[in-house]
Design an enzyme around this catalytic site. Sequence first.
Site, PDB file in Angstrom:
ATOM      1  N   ARG A 134      42.815  38.536  34.941  1.00  0.00           N
ATOM      2  CA  ARG A 134      42.878  37.234  34.296  1.00  0.00           C
ATOM      3  C   ARG A 134      43.047  37.450  32.801  1.00  0.00           C
ATOM      4  NH1 ARG A 134      40.033  33.140  35.907  1.00  0.00           N
ATOM      5  NH2 ARG A 134      40.967  32.224  34.041  1.00  0.00           N
ATOM      6  N   ASP A 180      33.765  39.545  36.885  1.00  0.00           N
ATOM      7  CA  ASP A 180      33.780  38.626  35.753  1.00  0.00           C
ATOM      8  C   ASP A 180      33.102  39.276  34.547  1.00  0.00           C
ATOM      9  OD1 ASP A 180      34.204  36.225  34.378  1.00  0.00           O
ATOM     10  OD2 ASP A 180      33.577  34.999  36.076  1.00  0.00           O
ATOM     11  N   ASP A 207      40.255  29.484  32.736  1.00  0.00           N
ATOM     12  CA  ASP A 207      40.123  29.108  34.141  1.00  0.00           C
ATOM     13  C   ASP A 207      40.977  27.879  34.436  1.00  0.00           C
ATOM     14  OD1 ASP A 207      38.241  31.086  34.303  1.00  0.00           O
ATOM     15  OD2 ASP A 207      36.565  29.766  34.784  1.00  0.00           O
ATOM     16  N   SER A 265      38.413  40.520  34.784  1.00  0.00           N
ATOM     17  CA  SER A 265      38.450  39.414  33.819  1.00  0.00           C
ATOM     18  C   SER A 265      38.458  39.921  32.376  1.00  0.00           C
ATOM     19  CB  SER A 265      37.244  38.496  34.043  1.00  0.00           C
ATOM     20  OG  SER A 265      37.276  37.902  35.319  1.00  0.00           O
ATOM     21  N   LYS A 305      36.307  40.843  42.501  1.00  0.00           N
ATOM     22  CA  LYS A 305      36.558  40.187  41.217  1.00  0.00           C
ATOM     23  C   LYS A 305      35.355  40.440  40.334  1.00  0.00           C
ATOM     24  CE  LYS A 305      36.971  35.643  39.006  1.00  0.00           C
ATOM     25  NZ  LYS A 305      37.089  34.175  39.226  1.00  0.00           N
TER      26      LYS A 305
END
Length: 418
Positions: free
Chosen positions: A228, A171, A232, A203, A169
């Site tokens: 995403r 970010d 959140d 993200s 992941k």
Amino acid sequence: MWLDIFSIASAIDKVNMLAVALLMLCAVSTQALDNGLGRTPPMGWMTWERFRCNTDCKNDPYNCVSEKLVMQMADRMVEDGYKDAGYQYINIDDCWSNKQRDAQGRLQSDPVRFPSGIKALADYVHSRGLKFGIYGDYGTKTCGGYPGSLNHLELDAQTFASWGVDSLKLDGCYSNVSTMKTGYPEMTKYLNATGRPILFSCSWPDYERAFHIPINYTSVADNCNIWRNYNDIQDSWDSVTGIIKYYGDNQKTLVPVAGPGHFNDPDMLIIGNKGLNVNQSNAQMAMWAIFAAPLLMSNDLRNIQPVYRDILLNKEVIRINQDPAGKMGKKMLEFGSVEVWLRPLQYYEEWAIVFLNQDTKIQTVTLKLSQLGFSYMMGYELREILTHKEVGHVDRHQELNFTVPALGALMYYAYDSS
């Protein structure tokens, strides 16, 4: 004679142009994500929503982000049936690393909370038949203030691969958001170059949305397995419904881009925490299945109540989520506080339907399947799969009453009865 020469020259030019086009196509294809992963939405567990950035292992050893916590969750995944139900990934989110890189510039784990190192932890997760995921950040620092990957993308990709990481992941805190459209594809290139299949969770679209930068979802889907694109998730029903609203409001953009290998990610399942009751938990599970969303739990599997474990292990709902066609569903109708969502499945006249009630009172909706576009003249078999109740054969023009729980959902599997 001159005509022949010009014809030959023209032919040569066309060949050269074709060769250049093929080279350009090859160059583009090598930049796209090429790991063969995420053909259905990934399933697993993640530290963040439940455990956040709890690094206080001295005063809170049971709940701090540590190798012990991750190993315990891996054990519970295997021993409590999650692995058998399809959950695969054990993912660490932010705050796992040391505050400094090592002398060679490589990321390293916190020596107190992860004394064995990340490779040893990944090996343990693999020994349980699971996959191991880790967190990084495209910027100079992670959201928690740990070292980011900016100017270290290639080295970090190599480091993750050498540790046996199966999912990353990435970010986007502490970064220049306007550069993400080139920066994330750069990381894609480096992940490809490692030769290790690493599921890539981006993200990128979420940050572009927040900064009102147009999102090129074609490029996102080419470079990321999941991404995403909204806030959140928090441990509350309002947070869940806020995400659902965003997906409904933007379904014309989000539905076409989802498919095998590339899925929208509305964020983690919070089922089993304090924020959702049983009805609401069933609703989140149903809607994430309709979205063809990753099922990444963030909860404490060591002490989850059986009723919530059963919701997470509902194999009929998981089967819808994992449908091989990978098509995302969309909102079709609204009846006051009740929304009706529909997802096409792999086979002809095979569907999943969710009735989502956002009222605090039970609501009854009267509906014909033909109102949803169902056209099969021989009718359908209908089964409610949150409670595993058979409805039986129904005609597409038959009026049906659907009584939807307060702040909850019904979920149906419909298929032709021939």
